[in-house]
Design an enzyme around this catalytic site. Sequence first.
Site, PDB file in Angstrom:
ATOM      1  N   LYS A  10      48.023  48.443  34.306  1.00 10.59           N
ATOM      2  CA  LYS A  10      47.521  49.675  34.887  1.00 10.59           C
ATOM      3  C   LYS A  10      46.967  49.221  36.263  1.00 10.59           C
ATOM      4  CE  LYS A  10      43.515  51.454  35.410  1.00 10.59           C
ATOM      5  NZ  LYS A  10      43.639  51.973  36.935  1.00 10.59           N
ATOM      6  N   GLU A  33      27.422  41.536  46.095  1.00 10.70           N
ATOM      7  CA  GLU A  33      28.796  41.564  46.680  1.00 10.70           C
ATOM      8  C   GLU A  33      29.090  42.812  47.504  1.00 10.70           C
ATOM      9  OE1 GLU A  33      32.255  42.013  43.797  1.00 10.70           O
ATOM     10  OE2 GLU A  33      33.073  40.340  45.059  1.00 10.70           O
ATOM     11  N   CYS A  51      37.510  38.589  46.544  1.00 14.90           N
ATOM     12  CA  CYS A  51      36.501  38.323  45.616  1.00 14.90           C
ATOM     13  C   CYS A  51      36.045  36.998  45.768  1.00 14.90           C
ATOM     14  CB  CYS A  51      36.874  38.565  44.059  1.00 14.90           C
ATOM     15  SG  CYS A  51      38.493  37.591  43.800  1.00 14.90           S
TER      16      CYS A  51
HETATM   17  P1  ADP Z   1      36.306  48.726  42.273  1.00 16.15           P
HETATM   18  O1  ADP Z   1      34.742  49.086  42.201  1.00 16.15           O
HETATM   19  O2  ADP Z   1      36.300  48.001  43.369  1.00 16.15           O
HETATM   20  O3  ADP Z   1      37.155  50.089  42.336  1.00 16.15           O
HETATM   21  P2  ADP Z   1      36.756  48.315  39.609  1.00 16.15           P
HETATM   22  O4  ADP Z   1      36.197  47.213  38.726  1.00 16.15           O
HETATM   23  O5  ADP Z   1      35.987  49.629  39.128  1.00 16.15           O
HETATM   24  O6  ADP Z   1      36.628  48.039  41.083  1.00 16.15           O
HETATM   25  O7  ADP Z   1      38.377  48.549  39.335  1.00 16.15           O
HETATM   26  C1  ADP Z   1      39.222  47.602  38.945  1.00 16.15           C
HETATM   27  C2  ADP Z   1      40.218  48.230  37.949  1.00 16.15           C
HETATM   28  O8  ADP Z   1      39.363  48.584  36.848  1.00 16.15           O
HETATM   29  C3  ADP Z   1      40.905  49.510  38.328  1.00 16.15           C
HETATM   30  O9  ADP Z   1      42.357  49.470  37.811  1.00 16.15           O
HETATM   31  C4  ADP Z   1      40.083  50.466  37.746  1.00 16.15           C
HETATM   32  O10 ADP Z   1      40.599  51.773  37.498  1.00 16.15           O
HETATM   33  C5  ADP Z   1      39.762  50.006  36.308  1.00 16.15           C
HETATM   34  N1  ADP Z   1      38.669  50.344  35.781  1.00 16.15           N
HETATM   35  C6  ADP Z   1      37.402  50.771  36.219  1.00 16.15           C
HETATM   36  N2  ADP Z   1      36.707  51.276  35.190  1.00 16.15           N
HETATM   37  C7  ADP Z   1      37.247  51.112  34.036  1.00 16.15           C
HETATM   38  C8  ADP Z   1      36.787  51.038  32.660  1.00 16.15           C
HETATM   39  N3  ADP Z   1      35.702  51.987  32.252  1.00 16.15           N
HETATM   40  N4  ADP Z   1      37.874  50.961  31.864  1.00 16.15           N
HETATM   41  C9  ADP Z   1      39.130  50.340  32.112  1.00 16.15           C
HETATM   42  N5  ADP Z   1      39.331  50.072  33.384  1.00 16.15           N
HETATM   43  C10 ADP Z   1      38.573  50.449  34.489  1.00 16.15           C
END
Ligand code: ADP
Length: 501
Positions: free
Chosen positions: A199, A405, A308
């Site tokens: 994904k 961060e 990161c």
């Molecule tokens: P950012 O805040 O920089 O966008 P995230 O950690 O939210 O970074 O996102 C990194 C990845 O994790 C993306 O592919 C996002 O869609 C996915 N993601 C965000 N929230 C969830 C969740 N609750 N479960 C699984 N995947 C998630």
Amino acid sequence: MTHEPAGIEQKTQAFLDRQNHRMLIDGQWVDALKNKRMQVVNPAEETVIGSIPSAHSDDVNKAVGCAKAALEQGAWGKMRPSGRQNLLLKLADLIERDARIIAELEAIDNGKSAAIAQAVDIGLGLEFFRYMAGWATKIEGSTLDVSMPFAPPEADFFAYTRREPVGVVAAIIPWNFPFLMACWKLAPALAAGCTVVLKPAEQTSLSALYLGELIAEANFPDGVVNIVTGDGQSTGSALITHPDINKISFTGSTQVGQLIGRAAMDNMARVTLELGGKSPMIVLEDCDPEKAAQGAAVAIFFNHGQTCSAGSRLYVHRSIFDTVVNRLAELAEAIPMGPGLDPAAQMGPLVSQVQLDRVCHYIETGCQEGARLVTGGERADRKGYYVKPTIFASEDDSLVIAREEIFGPVLVAIPFDDVDDVVERANDSRYGLAASIWSNDLSQVQRLIPRLKAGTVWVNGHNMLDSNVPFGGYKLSGVGRDMGKQSLDSYLETKSVFMAL
Ligand code: ADP
């Protein structure tokens, strides 16, 4: 001077012209079952340039089911290691052939420079497929001598271990290096013989979808790699909670990583988490100030600070502090900004409006906290989510901007007097992804390396990466390692075989 964006490759244009992109499940390009879609935005123009399917749990279930079937029933599970090796090498060749196209998609979707992306993101990605292709044929277990003290002396035994693919992998990746992160997850998983549901981040899915086309062209069996698009809330969470997922490999924020780690434990899925950082760069007294300033510029401004391992805390010995910081400010002000397709641009827009707001909020916080703004500190006066390279200076590293961060082009420079003190301050962070030391005093450097709590310590460089060198974090920066043989191992189970002869 303004630079006109260069024209793009015909194949890039043809890909973009499809507008309503589809995702890859079991070798088929499909819409989401509920037909929901999300917009794709070009961050340099702030315009919608297409849409991707928004996968729901039904779509995710289908993708995971196909990945499981491909592992257990298809040709993939029976394929010899050299077969996997050759497919990975074929894929790397196709990536090399289309490197420019992928780099252009990255520039348009993410905002980064196409020229830099082609050299770094795509270059490292294809090199990593070749590196992992080599490991596919070198997976091995051990034979084990056993003592069995309670068995009669005439009894004989034979024990060995074999390594087996961990199973169906959920790979969830972020938007900062969309293509490279897909490679970091796919290459070891496929070398190990796993199948994958990938994904990509909802902000930047195009290069992963293009990679899906190359995977099909390379002739990987259907269902070995499935790519589902959509956000974290519906698509990501359906994937991480699916009981047939055997391993989750995630790169992203610490907050989401913690959530994923907990979800993984419910199903005892194996987990690799590469999370946030607030990496210190430590410039010792003997370092050439010019070298330190050049190094700091790369450490923080590479990929617009959306890295990161960005060197976002710059500790400089007080004797050279002003010289380094003033020179760094000059370098920051000279960075050419522009859309990723402009060959002269070295810094593009941030990835999204959300990220722009977040970074600007941190800049305001820094000013309110009383840090001295050396340069930047505002949105650039042009269309697109551009933020000027920003440098703060402060004696106080307990400020929010020195602890959290930011994930943008914002650095805090902090003077220090004493090496023991700077080690303590560098380690006083919930993160522990990386650190760099700048000095030619080898004895001092060697003494510092073991004392820094970080997954990577660079010396006289920052953000150096190689396929053979593991990358990952201490503390809240993560669990496990990407790259290197350690990454391959994390996609393998160990089966012990014990025979009474
Ligand atoms: P950012 O805040 O920089 O966008 P995230 O950690 O939210 O970074 O996102 C990194 C990845 O994790 C993306 O592919 C996002 O869609 C996915 N993601 C965000 N929230 C969830 C969740 N609750 N479960 C699984 N995947 C998630």
